[in-house]
Design a protein around this motif. Structure first.
Motif, PDB file in Angstrom:
ATOM      1  N   PRO A 245       0.832  -1.210   0.000  1.00 18.76           N
ATOM      2  CA  PRO A 245       0.000   0.000   0.000  1.00 18.76           C
ATOM      3  C   PRO A 245       0.867   1.261   0.000  1.00 18.76           C
ATOM      4  CG  PRO A 245      -0.753  -1.561   1.667  1.00 18.76           C
ATOM      5  CD  PRO A 245       0.563  -2.075   1.173  1.00 18.76           C
ATOM      6  N   PRO A 246       0.387   2.337  -0.624  1.00 18.37           N
ATOM      7  CA  PRO A 246       1.134   3.608  -0.566  1.00 18.37           C
ATOM      8  C   PRO A 246       1.332   4.059   0.874  1.00 18.37           C
ATOM      9  CG  PRO A 246      -0.587   3.696  -2.245  1.00 18.37           C
ATOM     10  CD  PRO A 246      -0.805   2.428  -1.487  1.00 18.37           C
ATOM     11  N   ARG A 247       2.438   4.757   1.104  1.00 20.68           N
ATOM     12  CA  ARG A 247       2.808   5.180   2.455  1.00 20.68           C
ATOM     13  C   ARG A 247       2.784   6.710   2.550  1.00 20.68           C
ATOM     14  NH1 ARG A 247       6.598   1.923   0.440  1.00 20.68           N
ATOM     15  NH2 ARG A 247       8.048   3.687   0.271  1.00 20.68           N
ATOM     16  N   GLY A 248       2.756   7.177   3.785  1.00 21.63           N
ATOM     17  CA  GLY A 248       2.880   8.616   4.034  1.00 21.63           C
ATOM     18  C   GLY A 248       1.716   9.446   3.535  1.00 21.63           C
ATOM     19  N   LEU A 249       0.506   8.980   3.668  1.00 22.51           N
ATOM     20  CA  LEU A 249      -0.665   9.742   3.222  1.00 22.51           C
ATOM     21  C   LEU A 249      -0.852  10.968   4.117  1.00 22.51           C
ATOM     22  CD1 LEU A 249      -3.126   9.995   1.380  1.00 22.51           C
ATOM     23  CD2 LEU A 249      -4.371   8.518   2.973  1.00 22.51           C
ATOM     24  N   GLN A 250      -0.891  12.162   3.513  1.00 19.71           N
ATOM     25  CA  GLN A 250      -1.047  13.421   4.236  1.00 19.71           C
ATOM     26  C   GLN A 250      -2.127  14.259   3.573  1.00 19.71           C
ATOM     27  OE1 GLN A 250       2.786  15.304   4.305  1.00 19.71           O
ATOM     28  NE2 GLN A 250       3.692  13.811   5.709  1.00 19.71           N
ATOM     29  N   GLU A 251      -2.648  15.222   4.352  1.00 22.20           N
ATOM     30  CA  GLU A 251      -3.713  16.093   3.832  1.00 22.20           C
ATOM     31  C   GLU A 251      -3.474  17.530   4.266  1.00 22.20           C
ATOM     32  OE1 GLU A 251      -6.152  17.688   5.745  1.00 22.20           O
ATOM     33  OE2 GLU A 251      -5.526  16.923   7.722  1.00 22.20           O
ATOM     34  N   GLN A 252      -4.022  18.457   3.452  1.00 17.38           N
ATOM     35  CA  GLN A 252      -4.026  19.867   3.785  1.00 17.38           C
ATOM     36  C   GLN A 252      -5.145  20.535   2.981  1.00 17.38           C
ATOM     37  OE1 GLN A 252      -0.450  21.884   2.618  1.00 17.38           O
ATOM     38  NE2 GLN A 252      -0.352  20.885   0.623  1.00 17.38           N
ATOM     39  N   THR A 253      -5.632  21.662   3.507  1.00 19.65           N
ATOM     40  CA  THR A 253      -6.725  22.393   2.868  1.00 19.65           C
ATOM     41  C   THR A 253      -6.150  23.580   2.110  1.00 19.65           C
ATOM     42  OG1 THR A 253      -8.209  21.742   4.655  1.00 19.65           O
ATOM     43  CG2 THR A 253      -8.918  23.547   3.248  1.00 19.65           C
ATOM     44  N   VAL A 254      -6.426  23.663   0.809  1.00 21.87           N
ATOM     45  CA  VAL A 254      -5.927  24.721  -0.058  1.00 21.87           C
ATOM     46  C   VAL A 254      -7.113  25.317  -0.803  1.00 21.87           C
ATOM     47  CG1 VAL A 254      -4.392  25.329  -1.962  1.00 21.87           C
ATOM     48  CG2 VAL A 254      -3.709  23.564  -0.318  1.00 21.87           C
ATOM     49  N   ASP A 255      -7.388  26.597  -0.556  1.00 23.45           N
ATOM     50  CA  ASP A 255      -8.477  27.323  -1.224  1.00 23.45           C
ATOM     51  C   ASP A 255      -9.809  26.582  -1.095  1.00 23.45           C
ATOM     52  OD1 ASP A 255      -6.656  29.245  -1.975  1.00 23.45           O
ATOM     53  OD2 ASP A 255      -6.235  28.298  -3.919  1.00 23.45           O
ATOM     54  N   GLN A 332      -5.654   4.269   7.347  1.00 22.00           N
ATOM     55  CA  GLN A 332      -6.735   5.256   7.275  1.00 22.00           C
ATOM     56  C   GLN A 332      -6.290   6.599   7.839  1.00 22.00           C
ATOM     57  OE1 GLN A 332     -10.876   3.958   8.010  1.00 22.00           O
ATOM     58  NE2 GLN A 332     -10.933   5.537   9.575  1.00 22.00           N
ATOM     59  N   LEU A 333      -6.554   7.648   7.076  1.00 19.62           N
ATOM     60  CA  LEU A 333      -6.253   9.010   7.491  1.00 19.62           C
ATOM     61  C   LEU A 333      -7.561   9.720   7.835  1.00 19.62           C
ATOM     62  CD1 LEU A 333      -4.362  11.516   7.746  1.00 19.62           C
ATOM     63  CD2 LEU A 333      -4.817  11.927   5.315  1.00 19.62           C
ATOM     64  N   THR A 334      -7.597  10.376   8.994  1.00 18.33           N
ATOM     65  CA  THR A 334      -8.773  11.131   9.421  1.00 18.33           C
ATOM     66  C   THR A 334      -8.483  12.616   9.257  1.00 18.33           C
ATOM     67  OG1 THR A 334      -9.373   9.404  11.020  1.00 18.33           O
ATOM     68  CG2 THR A 334     -10.362  11.584  11.314  1.00 18.33           C
ATOM     69  N   ALA A 335      -9.313  13.290   8.480  1.00 20.45           N
ATOM     70  CA  ALA A 335      -9.118  14.715   8.192  1.00 20.45           C
ATOM     71  C   ALA A 335     -10.288  15.516   8.743  1.00 20.45           C
ATOM     72  CB  ALA A 335      -8.996  14.942   6.685  1.00 20.45           C
ATOM     73  N   HIS A 336      -9.964  16.581   9.510  1.00 19.45           N
ATOM     74  CA  HIS A 336     -10.969  17.499  10.046  1.00 19.45           C
ATOM     75  C   HIS A 336     -10.905  18.772   9.203  1.00 19.45           C
ATOM     76  CE1 HIS A 336     -11.559  15.064  13.719  1.00 19.45           C
ATOM     77  NE2 HIS A 336     -10.271  14.816  13.602  1.00 19.45           N
ATOM     78  N   LEU A 337     -11.956  19.041   8.473  1.00 15.97           N
ATOM     79  CA  LEU A 337     -11.979  20.198   7.579  1.00 15.97           C
ATOM     80  C   LEU A 337     -12.763  21.322   8.239  1.00 15.97           C
ATOM     81  CD1 LEU A 337     -12.625  18.408   4.181  1.00 15.97           C
ATOM     82  CD2 LEU A 337     -10.472  18.925   5.293  1.00 15.97           C
ATOM     83  N   ARG A 338     -12.050  22.426   8.575  1.00 15.42           N
ATOM     84  CA  ARG A 338     -12.707  23.575   9.175  1.00 15.42           C
ATOM     85  C   ARG A 338     -13.213  24.509   8.081  1.00 15.42           C
ATOM     86  NH1 ARG A 338      -8.070  23.065  12.521  1.00 15.42           N
ATOM     87  NH2 ARG A 338      -8.609  22.417  14.651  1.00 15.42           N
ATOM     88  N   ARG A 339     -14.244  25.232   8.425  1.00 14.65           N
ATOM     89  CA  ARG A 339     -14.788  26.201   7.483  1.00 14.65           C
ATOM     90  C   ARG A 339     -13.911  27.449   7.452  1.00 14.65           C
ATOM     91  NH1 ARG A 339     -19.952  25.226   5.731  1.00 14.65           N
ATOM     92  NH2 ARG A 339     -21.132  23.621   6.848  1.00 14.65           N
ATOM     93  N   GLY A 340     -13.730  28.074   6.300  1.00 16.91           N
ATOM     94  CA  GLY A 340     -13.001  29.318   6.178  1.00 16.91           C
ATOM     95  C   GLY A 340     -13.939  30.504   6.310  1.00 16.91           C
ATOM     96  N   LYS A 341     -13.518  31.665   5.774  1.00 14.64           N
ATOM     97  CA  LYS A 341     -14.332  32.871   5.840  1.00 14.64           C
ATOM     98  C   LYS A 341     -15.546  32.788   4.918  1.00 14.64           C
ATOM     99  CE  LYS A 341     -10.437  35.874   7.032  1.00 14.64           C
ATOM    100  NZ  LYS A 341      -9.667  37.074   6.651  1.00 14.64           N
ATOM    101  N   GLU A 342     -15.609  31.778   4.125  1.00 13.29           N
ATOM    102  CA  GLU A 342     -16.740  31.664   3.225  1.00 13.29           C
ATOM    103  C   GLU A 342     -18.047  31.478   3.972  1.00 13.29           C
ATOM    104  OE1 GLU A 342     -14.093  29.813   3.148  1.00 13.29           O
ATOM    105  OE2 GLU A 342     -12.974  30.395   1.336  1.00 13.29           O
TER     106      GLU A 342
END
Length: 495
Positions: A245-255, A332-342
């Motif tokens: 399986p692929p390794r090092g799964l990461q996440e980030q929020t962009v725009d 499994q990666l758990t991502a918490h997505l916060r709301r922006g100024k939108e």
């Protein structure tokens, strides 16, 4: 009785065949022992009446294909004629198939279209050329080879160097399992080898080879007579790849988008890999799939902000040069997505529209009546407007005089007034003022002026009487008109 004697005689002749090899034909007669009369006579060929024993050492062997068996045997022990003319007949059946008979030659034959995984029972018999068939042999039973899928046998390479073969022992209780394999790098196959496991409890074997190696593998279990065999199709190292399986799964929020990145599982073929992402919103049961369109190890997803997601990724060769199956899913990666100024935009607009709607509902009835009165004025109440008018009509009685000549045909008069020098400076002219005032009150007595344009003239006394009583005028206007008429009448008297 006669048939019994005949078969006894034939058996005696058959037993003498080896001692009399030059014997080809004999005259056989049956004689009644009491009367010494020949009952039956004929010429008998020993070769034509020869019955062969069944074939010996009959055995069934796998062919390397699912649903096929190879039958092998040895010639009967009492055969002394041309072996090439000897014919054999095979009779076999399985649990869910009726008996089938086939005529064959030689010392082996391949049976096809058998029911995989079922017991196949077989018998054989022989005859010399086209003569009588001998007896059937004893039955021989074997299990028809099965597919590797029946026991979940699979082989794959994670690194183009090792080949891992695994299976599920719980499906068949066959005891000890043995993995057999052979391989080739060019054109010739090596002999079958037995894969050695680290211990008997591990249901996998490891093979070693090169990127160009081709393999044949089958798994056997059980006793020799009733052993089961599971065959895999021939595969090469480059066509059976299953990476880690692929390794090092990461996440980030962009725009406002969820962007992911990971490391390739097999670096030497990273440009020939494709990836698949699955994600699930917290509280949902179904996974959503997204396939990365290229070999890139990063991508962005359009997902709902303000939620919690579970994310996994796996890899597979794209099939251009290397092929295989999907790898296992990554951690499994758990991502918490916060709301922006939108969120301000999406929250304030509905609130503002709600306030405007509330204000409109609150103040609309108050100002609607004014707007309606301006655009569509109300009709006055005729009872109130005509109340005084109707009262005047009911109280006044006017009787017109018809012997008075009307002024419609009177000649036009010229008004001449001689004034003294003292009065010349006076701008007011009583007579003219009467005339002019009559004109100024035209809105009160328009009809009177039309019928009597010279109402104040002294030459026509009949004009002093007006047939109109002006009852349609308001009381104030009627009073003003009466004063005007008295003034005119007084001026005439002075003249």
């Amino acid at each position: 009785m006669m048939q019994l004697i005949w078969w006894i005689f034939l058996s005696y002749l058959f037993s003498q065949v080896h001692s009399v090899p030059h014997l080809s034909k004999q005259k056989v007669s049956v004689v009644d022992m009491h009367t010494n009369i020949i009952v039956y006579s004929r010429n008998v060929s020993v070769e034509d009446q020869h019955l062969l024993y069944p074939p010996s050492n009959i055995s069934l062997h796998p062919t390397g294909e699912v649903g096929q068996m190879l039958v092998q045997w040895k010639d009967p022990i009492n055969i002394w004629i041309n072996k090439q003319k000897t014919q054999y007949e095979i009779r076999y059946n399985s649990k869910h198939k009726q008996s089938t008979v086939k005529q064959v030659t030689g010392s082996s034959h391949k049976l096809t279209s058998l029911a995989a995984g079922e017991n196949c029972t077989l018998q054989m018999r022989a005859r010399p050329d086209s003569r009588l068939w001998g007896d059937w042999s004893s039955p021989v039973t074997a299990v028809v080879p099965q597919s590797a899928n029946d026991i979940k046998l699979g082989c794959h390479t994670p690194d183009l160097y090792r080949v891992l073969c695994k299976w599920s022992e719980e499906l068949y209780d066959g005891g000890r399992y043995n993995l057999h394999y052979r391989q080739t790098n060019r054109s010739s196959w090596s002999s079958w080898k037995l894969c050695s496991k680290a211990n008997d409890t591990v249901n996998q074997c490891v093979l070693y080879g090169e990127e160009s190696t081709v393999y044949q593998v089958y798994l056997s279990t059980g006793l020799e007579r009733f052993s089961r065999t599971f065959y895999m199709k021939t595969f090469s190292m480059t066509s059976n790849i299953k990476t880690e399986p692929p390794r090092g799964l990461q996440e980030q929020t962009v725009d406002g988008r969820l962007c992911l990145s990971w490391a390739p599982p097999l670096l030497i073929i990273s440009q020939y890999l494709k990836y698949q992402i699955r994600y699930q919103l917290h509280g949902e049961n179904e996974w959503k799939l997204f396939i990365v369109p290229s070999s890139k190890t990063s991508t962005c997803l359009d997902v709902q902000l303000g939620g919690q997601y579970s994310i996994q990724v796996n890899a597979q060769p794209d099939g251009s040069i290397y092929s295989g199956c999907w790898s296992d899913w990554s951690k499994q990666l758990t991502a918490h997505l916060r709301r922006g100024k939108e969120w301000i935009f999406f929250v304030c607009i509905p609130v503002a529209l709600l306030i405007i709607a509330f204000a409109f509902i609150l103040f609309f009835p108050k100002y609607f009546s004014k707007v309606k009165q301006s655009l569509w004025p109300s009709v006055p109440n005729l009872n109130k407007v005509l109340e005084s008018f109707l009262a005047d009509i009911s109280g006044s009685h006017w009787e017109p005089t018809f012997n008075v000549k009307q002024c419609d045909n009177a000649a036009t008069m010229s008004v001449l007034e001689i004034l003294s020098e003292r009065k010349a400076a006076v701008t007011e002219k009583p007579w003219n003022d009467c005339v002019y005032k009559d004109v100024s009150l035209s809105h009160l007595a328009t009809e009177n002026l039309h019928s009597c344009p010279s109402a104040c003239s002294t030459s026509f006394p009949e004009c002093t009487t007006n047939i109109l009583n002006h009852s349609y005028l308001l009381l104030a206007e009627q009073s003003e008109l009466q004063e005007y008429n008295l003034a005119c009448h007084y001026t005439k008297i002075q003249r």
